[in-house]
Motif scaffolding. Structure first.
Motif, PDB file in Angstrom:
ATOM      1  N   ALA A 219      88.156  57.169 -20.421  1.00 29.06           N
ATOM      2  CA  ALA A 219      89.031  58.263 -20.846  1.00 29.06           C
ATOM      3  C   ALA A 219      88.639  58.764 -22.230  1.00 29.06           C
ATOM      4  O   ALA A 219      88.646  59.978 -22.498  1.00 29.06           O
ATOM      5  CB  ALA A 219      90.488  57.789 -20.847  1.00 29.06           C
ATOM      6  N   SER A 220      88.277  57.828 -23.116  1.00 29.64           N
ATOM      7  CA  SER A 220      87.812  58.232 -24.443  1.00 29.64           C
ATOM      8  C   SER A 220      86.512  59.020 -24.348  1.00 29.64           C
ATOM      9  O   SER A 220      86.304  59.992 -25.084  1.00 29.64           O
ATOM     10  CB  SER A 220      87.617  56.989 -25.320  1.00 29.64           C
ATOM     11  OG  SER A 220      87.124  57.333 -26.595  1.00 29.64           O
ATOM     12  N   LEU A 340      71.889  60.743 -29.758  1.00 26.15           N
ATOM     13  CA  LEU A 340      72.769  61.412 -28.795  1.00 26.15           C
ATOM     14  C   LEU A 340      73.817  60.467 -28.236  1.00 26.15           C
ATOM     15  O   LEU A 340      74.977  60.856 -28.044  1.00 26.15           O
ATOM     16  CB  LEU A 340      71.927  61.996 -27.653  1.00 26.15           C
ATOM     17  CG  LEU A 340      72.684  62.635 -26.489  1.00 26.15           C
ATOM     18  CD1 LEU A 340      73.452  63.860 -26.959  1.00 26.15           C
ATOM     19  CD2 LEU A 340      71.730  62.997 -25.359  1.00 26.15           C
ATOM     20  N   LEU A 341      73.441  59.225 -27.983  1.00 27.40           N
ATOM     21  CA  LEU A 341      74.333  58.301 -27.292  1.00 27.40           C
ATOM     22  C   LEU A 341      75.129  57.400 -28.221  1.00 27.40           C
ATOM     23  O   LEU A 341      76.044  56.706 -27.761  1.00 27.40           O
ATOM     24  CB  LEU A 341      73.514  57.425 -26.333  1.00 27.40           C
ATOM     25  CG  LEU A 341      72.728  58.164 -25.253  1.00 27.40           C
ATOM     26  CD1 LEU A 341      71.859  57.192 -24.475  1.00 27.40           C
ATOM     27  CD2 LEU A 341      73.666  58.907 -24.316  1.00 27.40           C
ATOM     28  N   ALA A 342      74.823  57.404 -29.524  1.00 29.93           N
ATOM     29  CA  ALA A 342      75.465  56.454 -30.432  1.00 29.93           C
ATOM     30  C   ALA A 342      76.967  56.690 -30.541  1.00 29.93           C
ATOM     31  O   ALA A 342      77.766  55.754 -30.410  1.00 29.93           O
ATOM     32  CB  ALA A 342      74.806  56.544 -31.819  1.00 29.93           C
ATOM     33  N   VAL A 343      77.373  57.943 -30.773  1.00 27.89           N
ATOM     34  CA  VAL A 343      78.800  58.228 -30.963  1.00 27.89           C
ATOM     35  C   VAL A 343      79.597  58.027 -29.676  1.00 27.89           C
ATOM     36  O   VAL A 343      80.677  57.424 -29.709  1.00 27.89           O
ATOM     37  CB  VAL A 343      78.991  59.644 -31.535  1.00 27.89           C
ATOM     38  CG1 VAL A 343      80.472  59.968 -31.691  1.00 27.89           C
ATOM     39  CG2 VAL A 343      78.300  59.767 -32.887  1.00 27.89           C
ATOM     40  N   PRO A 344      79.121  58.497 -28.495  1.00 34.00           N
ATOM     41  CA  PRO A 344      79.870  58.182 -27.273  1.00 34.00           C
ATOM     42  C   PRO A 344      80.021  56.681 -27.031  1.00 34.00           C
ATOM     43  O   PRO A 344      81.087  56.220 -26.628  1.00 34.00           O
ATOM     44  CB  PRO A 344      79.029  58.833 -26.171  1.00 34.00           C
ATOM     45  CG  PRO A 344      78.279  59.917 -26.844  1.00 34.00           C
ATOM     46  CD  PRO A 344      78.011  59.425 -28.225  1.00 34.00           C
ATOM     47  N   LEU A 345      78.953  55.917 -27.310  1.00 35.30           N
ATOM     48  CA  LEU A 345      79.042  54.465 -27.141  1.00 35.30           C
ATOM     49  C   LEU A 345      80.078  53.875 -28.091  1.00 35.30           C
ATOM     50  O   LEU A 345      80.889  53.020 -27.703  1.00 35.30           O
ATOM     51  CB  LEU A 345      77.671  53.831 -27.389  1.00 35.30           C
ATOM     52  CG  LEU A 345      77.602  52.299 -27.324  1.00 35.30           C
ATOM     53  CD1 LEU A 345      77.999  51.805 -25.934  1.00 35.30           C
ATOM     54  CD2 LEU A 345      76.208  51.806 -27.685  1.00 35.30           C
ATOM     55  N   LEU A 346      80.080  54.355 -29.343  1.00 37.62           N
ATOM     56  CA  LEU A 346      81.051  53.865 -30.308  1.00 37.62           C
ATOM     57  C   LEU A 346      82.474  54.214 -29.877  1.00 37.62           C
ATOM     58  O   LEU A 346      83.398  53.398 -30.017  1.00 37.62           O
ATOM     59  CB  LEU A 346      80.750  54.460 -31.686  1.00 37.62           C
ATOM     60  CG  LEU A 346      81.652  54.002 -32.839  1.00 37.62           C
ATOM     61  CD1 LEU A 346      81.500  52.499 -33.058  1.00 37.62           C
ATOM     62  CD2 LEU A 346      81.302  54.757 -34.118  1.00 37.62           C
ATOM     63  N   ALA A 347      82.676  55.421 -29.342  1.00 33.29           N
ATOM     64  CA  ALA A 347      84.004  55.826 -28.887  1.00 33.29           C
ATOM     65  C   ALA A 347      84.480  54.953 -27.733  1.00 33.29           C
ATOM     66  O   ALA A 347      85.643  54.523 -27.691  1.00 33.29           O
ATOM     67  CB  ALA A 347      83.977  57.302 -28.477  1.00 33.29           C
TER      68      ALA A 347
END
Length: 386
Positions: A219-220, A340-347
């Motif tokens: 969901a995040s 590209l993927l760092a922030v989605p992974l952190l979220a």
């Protein structure tokens, strides 16, 4: 010789441990646990690096699934079969993307002669400036050009090898695109079944907690992709309108570049803005480049102080410092894909870990990852990076 009695051995161990200062014992306990965690992370990263050609397409497919899942869910709510809904959304998305890229390529091709002419004029102005203001001789300039040509000719083999490598890279990209599309189809059509299969490997006494944490993490991710797309549209429209006002060529391709780059928060918009300023400098001169720079800075300020806190901040509640550090670490460790993927992974990790640490767990079906914007954090509390 007889072995020491176990109780005596324990007493001796306790006596020796008591002789060690408490601070040193605590530091040692932290140290060996920290080393174990670092070793596990290192092994995991090495494994992911070896499988990068699979991991990156699957990760991008997960992002695309988060972007398209709400549309598929809406069609399913309208009693459209999930397979047909997936096909409709994918075909529509590919049609929009293909049409946009085709339009951009046509615009770039049509504007290329004008850009080449303006670039030649700019080079002539630079040559005149070098001759008239710096008092360089025409022979010196020509010698510099000849040296550059000789350098290219002498490294022709390396350039050819690089071209072959680029051709191989294009093949890898095409393979990754096909894999991404294939995985996205299965994520959209059978994501619930895939997640249920993975949950069977979780111990039963914590299965509900892990299930809810995973749903809230997704969901995040959905909220992050939505907010990022909205920010990217505003950035592209703002900079595109500014470029059109000052009559910089290739407005649409540059605006499209801004839109795509905005999916890498903060850094992507800065890089795309720098490209727009460079094109303005080459084609329209120094004054226009300064105006474009002002427009880019204005749009970046709008993004940083209004759009990011209002949209992205409310979606995943990540502190700007955490975002910058995550992007920097991702860029260093895995290049553009990592950024590209760092922030989605952190979220996702932020929402999932907070859900696991929460005391009360609702039933998994109580978490709606497509429609409930507060599902990213327990009890309606937006997930915040600690």
């Amino acid at each position: 010789m007889t072995a020491p009695h176990p109780s005596r051995f324990r007493r001796e161990s306790a006596r020796i441990s008591s002789a060690v200062p408490t601070g040193l014992r605590v530091a040692a306990a932290f140290a060996w646990r920290f080393l174990l965690v670092v070793a596990a992370l290192y092994v995991t990263f090495q494994l992911l690096s070896k499988l990068a050609e699979v991991v990156v397409p699957v990760s991008i497919a997960l992002l695309l699934s988060a972007l398209m899942a709400p549309a598929v869910g809406n069609l399913v709510d309208m009693r459209v079969p999930r397979g047909l809904a997936t096909a409709i959304v994918l075909v529509a998305g590919l049609a929009v993307l293909g049409g946009l890229l085709t339009f951009v390529i046509i615009q770039f091709t049509d504007g290329l002669p004008q850009l080449q002419q303006q670039l030649n004029n700019s080079l002539n102005q630079v040559r005149d400036w070098l001759v008239n203001d710096l008092h360089l001789r025409q022979e010196q300039i020509q010698q510099f050009i000849d040296n550059a040509i000789n350098l290219l000719q002498s490294n022709q083999a390396a350039i050819t090898t690089g071209a072959l490598t680029t051709a191989g890279t294009v093949g890898v990209i095409l393979t990754g695109f096909v894999l991404t599309l294939f995985v996205t189809i299965f994520f959209l059509a059978g994501g619930e079944q895939i997640w249920g299969f993975l949950m069977k490997g979780v111990p039963p006494h914590v299965r509900n907690r892990v299930d809810v944490a995973g749903r809230r993490g997704f969901a995040s991710l959905v909220a992050y992709v939505r907010a990022t797309a909205a920010v990217a549209v505003v950035d592209a429209v703002g900079i595109g309108v500014g470029l059109w006002i000052v009559q910089v060529p290739l407005v649409v391709p540059l605006a499209t570049l801004v839109f795509l780059a905005a999916f890498v928060p903060i850094i992507g918009s800065v890089v795309a803005g720098a490209v727009a300023v460079l094109v303005a400098l080459v084609t329209n001169g120094f004054v226009t480049a300064l105006i474009v720079l002002g427009i880019v800075i204005l749009v970046m300020q709008l993004e940083s102080h209004i759009l990011q806190p209002l949209l992205l901040g409310r979606a995943v509640k990540l502190h700007p410092l955490a975002v910058v550090l995550a992007i920097s670490a991702g860029l260093v460790l895995a290049g553009i894909a990592g950024a590209l993927l760092a922030v989605p992974l952190l979220a996702v990790l932020n929402a999932g870990i907070r859900s696991l640490l929460h005391e009360t767990d609702p039933h998994p079906e109580a978490v709606d990852v497509l429609h409930d914007q507060e599902a990213a954090a327990p009890d309606g509390d937006p997930a915040e990076a600690t």
